[in-house]
Design a protein around this motif. Structure first.
Motif, PDB file in Angstrom:
ATOM      1  N   SER A 192      49.705  57.210  65.089  1.00  0.00           N
ATOM      2  CA  SER A 192      50.271  55.891  64.828  1.00  0.00           C
ATOM      3  C   SER A 192      50.167  54.978  66.054  1.00  0.00           C
ATOM      4  CB  SER A 192      51.730  56.043  64.406  1.00  0.00           C
ATOM      5  OG  SER A 192      52.263  54.806  64.039  1.00  0.00           O
ATOM      6  N   SER A 214      46.712  53.567  67.036  1.00  0.00           N
ATOM      7  CA  SER A 214      45.953  52.814  66.033  1.00  0.00           C
ATOM      8  C   SER A 214      45.736  51.356  66.449  1.00  0.00           C
ATOM      9  CB  SER A 214      46.695  52.851  64.693  1.00  0.00           C
ATOM     10  OG  SER A 214      47.927  52.156  64.807  1.00  0.00           O
ATOM     11  N   LYS A 270      48.845  49.210  65.745  1.00  0.00           N
ATOM     12  CA  LYS A 270      49.950  49.226  66.706  1.00  0.00           C
ATOM     13  C   LYS A 270      49.563  48.513  68.009  1.00  0.00           C
ATOM     14  CE  LYS A 270      53.345  51.099  64.430  1.00  0.00           C
ATOM     15  NZ  LYS A 270      52.749  50.917  63.080  1.00  0.00           N
ATOM     16  N   LEU A 289      57.085  56.021  62.895  1.00  0.00           N
ATOM     17  CA  LEU A 289      55.782  56.277  63.538  1.00  0.00           C
ATOM     18  C   LEU A 289      55.164  57.611  63.104  1.00  0.00           C
ATOM     19  CD1 LEU A 289      56.708  54.966  67.111  1.00  0.00           C
ATOM     20  CD2 LEU A 289      55.241  53.796  65.452  1.00  0.00           C
ATOM     21  N   PRO A 298      50.949  57.152  60.237  1.00  0.00           N
ATOM     22  CA  PRO A 298      50.185  55.981  60.677  1.00  0.00           C
ATOM     23  C   PRO A 298      50.030  54.997  59.521  1.00  0.00           C
ATOM     24  CG  PRO A 298      49.039  58.033  61.201  1.00  0.00           C
ATOM     25  CD  PRO A 298      50.186  58.399  60.338  1.00  0.00           C
ATOM     26  N   LYS A 299      50.182  53.711  59.829  1.00  0.00           N
ATOM     27  CA  LYS A 299      50.109  52.675  58.784  1.00  0.00           C
ATOM     28  C   LYS A 299      48.913  51.756  59.030  1.00  0.00           C
ATOM     29  CE  LYS A 299      53.749  50.058  57.702  1.00  0.00           C
ATOM     30  NZ  LYS A 299      55.025  49.362  57.997  1.00  0.00           N
TER      31      LYS A 299
END
Lengths: 249, 249
Positions: A100, A103, A106, B229, B232-233
């Protein structure tokens, strides 16, 4: 028009400051103002480093391209993208957060969070009669800056913010015509309209420089932009960002 | 403390607005305030799209994850990274600017520029008694959002900003302890200090939620962050960014 909007609209960058340090109370109000900004999903993905140490400031001024106002100001802040805090929290809570925080999404969150905070700091400082200048120059030698500030993985020093008592009075620089920046309902791409907006703006900017430099300079905005963008700058950035653990996927 | 700093420190996101549109004059002041923000080397690398069309707003609300306040507000702005303008200028001036505008450095410049502008818009709006909420949710379906807004190459819709007359009164959410965000002279990494700061903050946040939800919720900040977190988005982001011509090298 209220006082806050007056403060915002009269912004100009200040590159010469009186030799007078900000008080701890002023620094506190500026940092608290920064922290009051919105933050994506409450993530608070930034840190601020305030540099007082004279040697460090002098070295930063060199690294930023010998800009004297990096050294000579009332206080020098550095705004940083920061997911180091969350990496530590992941360990504390026994949760793997690496995918996360590494990425692209983020990375964008951290840049946006840090910038919203910085602009609150700016408006707060200007409302107190102080002047400011953002310093993107610290990215010219970003690896050295990161080492100097002992930045861990998952942090990036993004830009500096020099703050102090103004020792110069410059004019407000005219911005692009509102209709060139602001679109209704969708992105407008009418080439004729666009060109005529830029022509008007070029005249305005050329006149602004002519007056400000007593005739020594009268370049247009479009020529200024083309000249600046001809040579790619800071091409070390992508490697550095990835090395710090950002924008990998 | 002056009025501007009071405005900044009393910020809270507003997610319910009265059914009352902003006037054109209010929109103008907000956009002018945005434009008054600092911009890296005067590049002004952003655009703002104001969406009034009801169908478009309704579709954006869906795309942002069915957040009703994307549709129901006084005005909805979308802040965009924008080097399309500079690509056109490159053609006009006969200068190849591609390598520059497609660099990681300029991607960062555009995000920072757009965010500084957005925060000025926020402070201006709040100083007029309006409320705001940033909408990162538009990035959940960013490709569809870009198509809906007819965004050309070298532009990215970064986030929305819903503005309007507040129809709810929420409390100011406590931020991280200042010493956890603000470092002196270099990045501080003392684990004991860090952990004790987070423990204090966890107690504060837990108490804040407990009170606000009448006991229904009392999670800590670190558990909230770890949960958020874990998964992951928006992992489509990197491809989208590169497809739009950003952060390639």
């Amino acid at each position: 028009m209220n006082q806050t909007i007056e403060t915002i609209l009269s912004h100009k960058s200040v590159r010469k400051f009186e030799d007078k340090a900000l008080t701890d109370e002023q620094i506190k109000v500026i940092v608290q103002s920064a922290q009051a900004a919105s933050t994506s999903s409450f993530v608070q993905a930034y840190s601020i480093i305030g540099v007082k140490n004279k040697e460090k400031k002098s070295r930063l001024a060199e690294l930023a391209g010998n800009q004297p106002y990096v050294e000579d100001n009332g206080h020098f802040f550095i705004f940083c993208a920061d997911f180091h805090r969350h990496a530590v929290i992941g360990d504390m809570e026994g949760t793997d957060v690496t995918a996360s925080i590494e990425s692209m999404e983020k990375f964008m969150v951290a840049l946006i969070d840090a910038s919203l905070a910085a602009q609150n700091a700016t408006v707060a400082a200007e409302s107190m009669g102080l002047g400011i200048c953002y310093i993107g120059g610290i990215r010219s030698n970003i690896q050295e800056v990161a080492e100097l500030l002992k930045m861990p993985a998952h942090t990036i020093p993004l830009f500096g913010l020099a703050v102090g008592y103004p020792a110069q009075d410059t004019g407000v620089k005219p911005r692009l015509p509102m209709k060139n920046i602001y679109h209704e309902d969708e992105y407008q791409q009418d080439e004729v309209v666009f060109n005529s907006q830029l022509e008007d703006y070029n005249k305005e900017i050329s006149g602004y420089y002519h007056e400000r430099t007593k005739g020594k300079r009268s370049d247009t905005w479009t020529s200024q932009m083309a000249n600046m963008l001809r040579d790619p700058k800071r091409m070390h950035m992508k490697d550095f960002i990835e090395k710090q653990g950002f924008a990998k996927k």
